[in-house]
Scaffold this motif. Structure first.
Motif, PDB file in Angstrom:
ATOM      1  N   ALA A 136      13.474   9.318   3.246  1.00  6.38           N
ATOM      2  CA  ALA A 136      13.894   9.972   2.006  1.00  6.38           C
ATOM      3  C   ALA A 136      12.726  10.127   1.041  1.00  6.38           C
ATOM      4  CB  ALA A 136      15.011   9.169   1.348  1.00  6.38           C
ATOM      5  N   ASP A 137      11.753   9.210   1.114  1.00  3.89           N
ATOM      6  CA  ASP A 137      10.600   9.275   0.211  1.00  3.89           C
ATOM      7  C   ASP A 137       9.487   8.398   0.763  1.00  3.89           C
ATOM      8  OD1 ASP A 137       9.274  10.264  -1.962  1.00  3.89           O
ATOM      9  OD2 ASP A 137      10.835   9.674  -3.396  1.00  3.89           O
ATOM     10  N   PHE A 138       8.254   8.639   0.292  1.00  8.89           N
ATOM     11  CA  PHE A 138       7.106   7.872   0.773  1.00  8.89           C
ATOM     12  C   PHE A 138       6.039   7.852  -0.313  1.00  8.89           C
ATOM     13  CE2 PHE A 138       3.130   7.228   3.145  1.00  8.89           C
ATOM     14  CZ  PHE A 138       3.475   6.111   3.909  1.00  8.89           C
ATOM     15  N   GLY A 139       5.471   6.681  -0.569  1.00  8.57           N
ATOM     16  CA  GLY A 139       4.423   6.547  -1.575  1.00  8.57           C
ATOM     17  C   GLY A 139       4.331   5.107  -2.015  1.00  8.57           C
ATOM     18  N   ASN A 140       3.407   4.790  -2.965  1.00  9.73           N
ATOM     19  CA  ASN A 140       3.348   3.416  -3.458  1.00  9.73           C
ATOM     20  C   ASN A 140       4.333   3.244  -4.610  1.00  9.73           C
ATOM     21  OD1 ASN A 140       2.109   4.356  -5.870  1.00  9.73           O
ATOM     22  ND2 ASN A 140       0.090   4.276  -4.883  1.00  9.73           N
ATOM     23  N   HIS A 141       4.417   2.037  -5.136  1.00 10.86           N
ATOM     24  CA  HIS A 141       5.407   1.711  -6.161  1.00 10.86           C
ATOM     25  C   HIS A 141       5.276   2.598  -7.387  1.00 10.86           C
ATOM     26  CE1 HIS A 141       8.017  -0.690  -8.732  1.00 10.86           C
ATOM     27  NE2 HIS A 141       7.022  -0.761  -9.630  1.00 10.86           N
ATOM     28  N   ILE A 142       4.047   2.744  -7.879  1.00  3.96           N
ATOM     29  CA  ILE A 142       3.829   3.539  -9.092  1.00  3.96           C
ATOM     30  C   ILE A 142       4.223   4.985  -8.875  1.00  3.96           C
ATOM     31  CG2 ILE A 142       2.057   4.372 -10.706  1.00  3.96           C
ATOM     32  CD1 ILE A 142       0.588   1.716 -10.232  1.00  3.96           C
ATOM     33  N   GLU A 143       3.838   5.546  -7.713  1.00  2.73           N
ATOM     34  CA  GLU A 143       4.154   6.945  -7.424  1.00  2.73           C
ATOM     35  C   GLU A 143       5.664   7.174  -7.359  1.00  2.73           C
ATOM     36  OE1 GLU A 143       0.152   7.949  -4.743  1.00  2.73           O
ATOM     37  OE2 GLU A 143       2.056   7.467  -3.767  1.00  2.73           O
ATOM     38  N   LEU A 144       6.360   6.262  -6.730  1.00  4.77           N
ATOM     39  CA  LEU A 144       7.813   6.439  -6.562  1.00  4.77           C
ATOM     40  C   LEU A 144       8.559   6.239  -7.883  1.00  4.77           C
ATOM     41  CD1 LEU A 144       8.331   4.602  -3.135  1.00  4.77           C
ATOM     42  CD2 LEU A 144       8.302   7.058  -3.540  1.00  4.77           C
ATOM     43  N   ILE A 145       8.107   5.313  -8.698  1.00  4.52           N
ATOM     44  CA  ILE A 145       8.765   5.080  -9.992  1.00  4.52           C
ATOM     45  C   ILE A 145       8.479   6.223 -10.967  1.00  4.52           C
ATOM     46  CG2 ILE A 145       8.683   3.627 -12.068  1.00  4.52           C
ATOM     47  CD1 ILE A 145      10.424   2.479  -9.898  1.00  4.52           C
ATOM     48  N   SER A 146       7.260   6.740 -10.921  1.00  7.86           N
ATOM     49  CA  SER A 146       6.869   7.795 -11.868  1.00  7.86           C
ATOM     50  C   SER A 146       7.635   9.096 -11.636  1.00  7.86           C
ATOM     51  CB  SER A 146       5.361   8.060 -11.775  1.00  7.86           C
ATOM     52  OG  SER A 146       5.018   8.518 -10.477  1.00  7.86           O
ATOM     53  N   LYS A 147       8.258   9.246 -10.499  1.00  6.66           N
ATOM     54  CA  LYS A 147       9.043  10.461 -10.236  1.00  6.66           C
ATOM     55  C   LYS A 147      10.275  10.535 -11.139  1.00  6.66           C
ATOM     56  CE  LYS A 147       7.683  11.228  -5.431  1.00  6.66           C
ATOM     57  NZ  LYS A 147       8.144  11.371  -4.031  1.00  6.66           N
TER      58      LYS A 147
ATOM     59  N   ASP B 195       0.832  -1.210   0.000  1.00  6.78           N
ATOM     60  CA  ASP B 195       0.000   0.000   0.000  1.00  6.78           C
ATOM     61  C   ASP B 195       0.862   1.254   0.000  1.00  6.78           C
ATOM     62  OD1 ASP B 195      -2.771  -1.139   0.226  1.00  6.78           O
ATOM     63  OD2 ASP B 195      -1.890  -2.026   2.025  1.00  6.78           O
ATOM     64  N   SER B 196       1.935   1.212   0.754  1.00  4.46           N
ATOM     65  CA  SER B 196       2.865   2.344   0.789  1.00  4.46           C
ATOM     66  C   SER B 196       4.280   1.823   0.979  1.00  4.46           C
ATOM     67  CB  SER B 196       2.513   3.314   1.926  1.00  4.46           C
ATOM     68  OG  SER B 196       1.244   3.902   1.726  1.00  4.46           O
ATOM     69  N   ILE B 197       5.236   2.590   0.473  1.00  4.34           N
ATOM     70  CA  ILE B 197       6.645   2.221   0.612  1.00  4.34           C
ATOM     71  C   ILE B 197       7.370   3.373   1.294  1.00  4.34           C
ATOM     72  CG2 ILE B 197       8.771   1.642  -0.624  1.00  4.34           C
ATOM     73  CD1 ILE B 197       6.959   0.538  -2.881  1.00  4.34           C
ATOM     74  N   LEU B 198       8.052   3.039   2.387  1.00  2.46           N
ATOM     75  CA  LEU B 198       8.819   4.025   3.150  1.00  2.46           C
ATOM     76  C   LEU B 198      10.294   3.860   2.775  1.00  2.46           C
ATOM     77  CD1 LEU B 198       8.371   6.102   5.577  1.00  2.46           C
ATOM     78  CD2 LEU B 198       9.178   4.247   7.042  1.00  2.46           C
ATOM     79  N   VAL B 199      10.873   4.883   2.182  1.00  2.00           N
ATOM     80  CA  VAL B 199      12.277   4.826   1.751  1.00  2.00           C
ATOM     81  C   VAL B 199      13.137   5.494   2.819  1.00  2.00           C
ATOM     82  CG1 VAL B 199      13.915   5.368  -0.077  1.00  2.00           C
ATOM     83  CG2 VAL B 199      11.512   4.959  -0.654  1.00  2.00           C
ATOM     84  N   ILE B 200      14.045   4.706   3.408  1.00  2.00           N
ATOM     85  CA  ILE B 200      14.902   5.209   4.494  1.00  2.00           C
ATOM     86  C   ILE B 200      16.327   5.369   3.974  1.00  2.00           C
ATOM     87  CG2 ILE B 200      15.785   4.778   6.815  1.00  2.00           C
ATOM     88  CD1 ILE B 200      12.837   5.172   6.866  1.00  2.00           C
ATOM     89  N   GLU B 201      16.931   6.504   4.272  1.00  2.31           N
ATOM     90  CA  GLU B 201      18.327   6.754   3.909  1.00  2.31           C
ATOM     91  C   GLU B 201      18.979   7.576   5.014  1.00  2.31           C
ATOM     92  OE1 GLU B 201      20.969   8.066   0.020  1.00  2.31           O
ATOM     93  OE2 GLU B 201      18.938   8.861   0.248  1.00  2.31           O
ATOM     94  N   HIS B 202      20.103   7.079   5.513  1.00  2.00           N
ATOM     95  CA  HIS B 202      20.833   7.749   6.609  1.00  2.00           C
ATOM     96  C   HIS B 202      19.924   8.010   7.812  1.00  2.00           C
ATOM     97  CE1 HIS B 202      24.033   8.140   3.776  1.00  2.00           C
ATOM     98  NE2 HIS B 202      23.382   9.033   3.013  1.00  2.00           N
TER      99      HIS B 202
ATOM    100  N   TYR C 109      14.572   5.204  -4.401  1.00  2.00           N
ATOM    101  CA  TYR C 109      13.785   4.022  -4.758  1.00  2.00           C
ATOM    102  C   TYR C 109      13.885   3.756  -6.256  1.00  2.00           C
ATOM    103  CZ  TYR C 109       9.946   0.718  -5.175  1.00  2.00           C
ATOM    104  OH  TYR C 109       9.207  -0.409  -5.441  1.00  2.00           O
ATOM    105  N   HIS C 110      13.743   4.799  -7.049  1.00  2.00           N
ATOM    106  CA  HIS C 110      13.827   4.652  -8.508  1.00  2.00           C
ATOM    107  C   HIS C 110      15.204   4.106  -8.898  1.00  2.00           C
ATOM    108  CE1 HIS C 110      14.503   5.933 -12.693  1.00  2.00           C
ATOM    109  NE2 HIS C 110      13.175   5.819 -12.840  1.00  2.00           N
ATOM    110  N   HIS C 111      16.239   4.621  -8.248  1.00  2.00           N
ATOM    111  CA  HIS C 111      17.609   4.178  -8.546  1.00  2.00           C
ATOM    112  C   HIS C 111      17.788   2.698  -8.188  1.00  2.00           C
ATOM    113  CE1 HIS C 111      21.978   4.043  -8.696  1.00  2.00           C
ATOM    114  NE2 HIS C 111      21.977   3.645  -7.415  1.00  2.00           N
ATOM    115  N   LEU C 112      17.339   2.291  -6.981  1.00  2.81           N
ATOM    116  CA  LEU C 112      17.504   0.904  -6.533  1.00  2.81           C
ATOM    117  C   LEU C 112      16.710  -0.055  -7.407  1.00  2.81           C
ATOM    118  CD1 LEU C 112      17.311   1.378  -2.644  1.00  2.81           C
ATOM    119  CD2 LEU C 112      19.355   0.865  -3.984  1.00  2.81           C
TER     120      LEU C 112
END
Length: 611
Positions: free
Chosen positions: A581-592, A570-577, A597-600
Motif C-alpha cells: 500500500a505504501d513504501f518509504g521511511n517514517h518521516i516520508e510516510l508521516i509527511s504525506k 531505513d524503509s517501511i513496507l506497508v501491506i494491506e490486503h 501508515y499515517h492512520h495507524l
C-alpha cells in the motif's frame, strides 16, 4: 453449548476402526516387512524353532495317552515300548527340548522386532522433521505422536507375538484336527457337527459386541475430551462459575459409558454362557460317547485321553484366532498410517552432519520480485499479490499492516518454508533456487512473538543457535541479549531447566533467550516477527535493547505491531490486503498526511496519550 472435540494424543489404535482386509491394504502394510530384510537370517532360524516347538508340543497328548495304556499293560504304538518309565523319560526329554526351542524362538523374534521397529521409528521421525511446514499445518500433533507411539507399538506387538502365535496356532489347529481323525474318526465326526454352530454364533455375537465396545470407547473418549478441555480452560470455568455445569456435562457422558458398558456386559454374559454350555456339552458328549467306545473295545482309555487332549489343543487354537485376527487388522491399519508418512514428499534437504556447513554464503541483500502466494490448502485465496521490495545488506526494513495482511507470510517465504506461486525471491541478487535450503536457513534467523523453548536447560536452548559453540560464546551471546543477569539470578544459572515450552520463564526472559540464540547463530538476515508486541514496558525496554544489539551490521526484516519501535527503520513496507500500500521511511510516510501508515501511527499515538 457445543464445543469442538479435542484430539487426545493418548488415544490408542484399539479405538480406531479396524480396516477391512483387501489387496491394496495388504500391499501397503506388507511394506513394513521390508524392515525385516536385514534380519532375515535370524528370522528364518526363529521360524524353524517356532515350527519345531509347535510340532513337539503336539507329541504330548499322544505320549500321555500311551503312558495311560502302558499303565494297563497295553501298547498303543508298535514303535513305543509299553513302559511308563520309558515313556515318561521321553516326555521329559521332549519337554526340555521344547522349552529350549521356545526360549530361542522368543529371544530371536523379540530381538528382530525391536530392531526392525526401532528402524521404522527412526525413519518415521526423520521423515516427519524433514516434511514441509504445510504438512504440519494440516495435521494435529496428537495424531502424529500417536503414529510414532501407539501405531508402532501395535506393529511391534504383531512382529513380536501375533505373527508367531498365528503360525503356532495354525499348526496346532491343522495337525490337531488330522490327529483327532486319526485317533478316532467317529469322535471327530461328532465334534465337527457341533463346530458350525459355534462358529456362526461366535461371528454374529462377536460383531455385535465389538460394535457395542466401539460405542463405549467413543463415549469414554468424549468424556476424556471434556476433562482435557476443562482442565486446559480451568480459568474460564472458574471465571464464569461453571463448575456445576462442567460436572453435570461430564456426569452425563459417564452415565452413557456405564449404560453401554452394562449392555455390552449383558450380551457378553449371554455369549459366554452359551459358549461355555456348548464347549462343556461337547466335552461331556465326547467323554460319554468315548466311554461307550471304550466299553465295546473300539478305542483304549489312552486313546480317549489323547483325543480329549488334542480336542483341547484344537479348541484353544480356534478360540485364539478371533483375537489374533483383530490384532492383525489393527496392525495392518497402523502399518498403513505409518506407510502414509514414510511416503510423504520431504523438503529438498539431506539430513547429515554437514547440514550446518554453509557452502554458499549470503551477504544480506534480499529482493522480493512480483511475489504472489497462496497457501497450498487454500489455493484459491491469494495471501500476497505482486509484492516487490529490496532490502540492501545491513538495512532495516519494517513491515507493517493490519492483522491478516500477509506480514508473517513474508517471513515464512524468506525462510523458504513455502514457495511463491509466482515471482522470485533473490538473495544477493541470486535466485533462491540457486541455494540449498540448508544454506538459506543457516543464514537466516527469526525471533518470533511467541518464543518456543525446548524443555531442557537455558544453556541448551541458547546453544541451539550454534550446536558447536563453547561456554564462553554462550555467555557472551547472553550478555549481548540482556539475559546474563537474570540467568545468573537463578540458583542453577545456565543449567536452569526452563520447563516444557519454557513455562518457567516470563515472556521477556524467553524473548531474550531467543535473541541470545539468534546472536549465537550470527545470521546474515534477521527476521523479527512482532518480537515485543506482548511484553510490558520494562520487558520491552530490555528486549528492545537486545534487539538493537542483534540488528547491528545485518539485514533486518522487522514485522511490527507497535509502530513506535520502527521509527529508525531505513524503509517501511506497508501491506494491506496482501499488496504494497505504501513504501518509504517514517518521516516520508508521516509527511504525506494520509494513508494507512499515517492512520495507524496517529491512532496508536492517541491511545498512548489517553493511557
Amino acid at each position: 453449548m457445543a464445543r469442538p472435540r479435542l484430539n487426545s494424543s493418548d488415544s490408542h489404535t484399539d479405538d480406531l476402526p479396524k480396516p477391512k482386509l483387501n489387496k491394496e491394504l495388504l500391499k501397503k502394510a506388507l511394506q513394513i516387512f521390508s524392515y525385516l530384510k536385514p534380519y532375515r537370517g535370524k528370522f528364518i532360524i526363529g521360524m524353524v524353532f517356532l515350527v519345531l516347538s509347535s510340532l513337539t508340543m503336539l507329541t504330548f497328548p499322544a505320549l500321555l495317552g500311551a503312558m495311560i495304556d502302558a499303565a494297563q499293560d497295553k501298547q498303543t504304538y508298535p514303535w513305543l515300548p509299553a513302559s511308563v518309565l520309558y515313556i515318561g523319560g521321553i516326555s521329559l526329554l521332549i519337554l526340555f527340548s521344547q522349552s529350549v526351542m521356545s526360549f530361542f524362538r522368543i529371544r530371536l523374534f523379540v530381538e528382530i522386532a525391536e530392531k526392525a521397529v526401532a528402524n521404522v521409528r527412526r525413519d518415521s521421525y526423520l521423515k516427519l522433521i524433514t516434511l514441509p511446514i504445510d504438512f504440519f499445518a494440516n495435521r494435529r500433533v496428537g495424531e502424529l505422536n500417536s503414529r510414532l507411539s501407539s501405531d508402532l507399538s501395535q506393529i511391534q506387538d504383531t512382529l513380536t507375538t501375533t505373527l508367531a502365535e498365528i503360525i503356532r496356532q495354525g499348526i496346532s489347529l491343522v495337525l490337531g484336527v488330522l490327529l483327532l481323525i486319526i485317533v478316532s474318526p467317529k469322535l471327530a465326526l461328532m465334534n465337527l457337527c457341533i463346530l458350525p454352530i459355534l462358529v456362526v454364533t461366535a461371528i454374529f455375537f462377536g460383531r455385535f459386541i465389538r460394535n457395542l465396545s466401539r460405542q463405549t470407547q467413543d463415549q469414554l473418549a468424549d468424556s476424556n475430551s471434556i476433562v482435557q478441555e476443562t482442565l486446559l480452560g480451568i480459568t474460564n470455568v472458574k471465571a464464569f462459575v461453571n463448575e456445576y455445569y462442567e460436572a453435570q456435562r461430564y456426569s452425563k457422558k459417564l452415565d452413557n459409558v456405564v449404560r453401554l458398558a452394562v449392555k455390552g456386559a449383558t450380551y457378553r454374559g449371554i455369549f459366554a454362557s452359551f459358549i461355555i454350555f456348548c464347549i462343556f456339552g461337547a466335552v461331556i458328549a465326547v467323554i460319554w460317547y468315548g466311554a461307550s467306545l471304550v466299553s465295546v473295545g473300539e478305542i483304549t482309555v489312552g486313546d480317549l485321553t489323547t483325543y480329549i487332549l488334542y480336542s483341547m489343543f484344537v479348541a484353544g487354537s480356534m478360540g485364539s484366532f478371533p483375537e489374533l485376527y483383530a490384532n492383525i487388522q489393527r496392525a495392518l491399519g497402523a502399518s498403513e498410517r505409518v506407510i502414509e508418512i514414510l511416503h510423504e514428499t520431504t523438503e529438498e534437504i539431506q539430513v547429515t552432519e554437514e547440514d550446518k556447513t554453509i557452502k554458499k554464503s549470503i551477504i544480506g541483500k534480499l529482493t522480493f520480485k512480483n511475489i504472489e502466494f497462496a497457501y497450498p490448502s487454500r489455493a484459491d485465496i491469494k495471501i500476497l499479490k505482486d509484492i516487490s521490495f529490496t532490502a540492501e545488506a545491513g538495512q532495516k526494513i519494517a513491515i507493517v499492516g493490519p492483522s491478516g495482511a500477509g506480514k508473517s507470510t513474508i517471513a515464512s517465504l524468506i525462510l523458504q518454508f513455502y514457495k511463491p506461486v509466482n515471482g522470485e525471491i533473490l538473495y544477493d541478487d541470486v535466485p533462491s533456487s540457486s541455494f540449498s535450503l540448508t544454506d538459506i536457513r543457516n543464514q537466516v534467523a527469526i525471533v518470533p512473538q511467541d518464543v518456543l523453548l525446548f524443555g531442557g536447560t537455558i544453556r541448551e536452548n541458547i546453544n541451539y543457535g550454534k550446536l558447536d559453540a563453547g561456554a564462553e560464546s554462550i555467555i557472551e551471546a547472553a550478555k549481548r541479549a540482556n539475559a546474563h543477569d537474570f540467568i545468573m539470578g537463578f540458583p542453577d544459572g545456565y543449567d536452569t531447566v526452563v520447563g516444557e515450552r519454557g513455562v518457567k520463564l516470563s515472556g521477556g526472559q524467553r524473548q531474550r533467550i531467543a535473541i541470545a540464540r539468534a546472536l549465537l547463530k550470527d545470521p546474515a538476515i534477521l527476521i523479527l516477527d512482532e518480537a515485543t508486541s506482548s511484553l510490558d514496558s520494562e520487558s520491552e525496554r530490555l528486549v528492545q535493547e537486545a534487539l538493537e544489539e542483534l540488528m547491528k551490521n545485518r539485514t533486518s526484516i522487522i514485522i511490527a505491531h507497535r509502530l513506535s519501535t520502527i521509527k529508525n527503520a531505513d524503509s517501511i513496507l506497508v501491506i494491506e490486503h496482501g499488496q504494497v500500500a505504501d513504501f518509504g521511511n517514517h518521516i516520508e510516510l508521516i509527511s504525506k498526511g494520509s494513508g494507512l501508515y499515517h492512520h495507524l501511527f496517529t491512532l496508536q499515538t492517541a491511545q498512548k496519550i489517553e493511557r
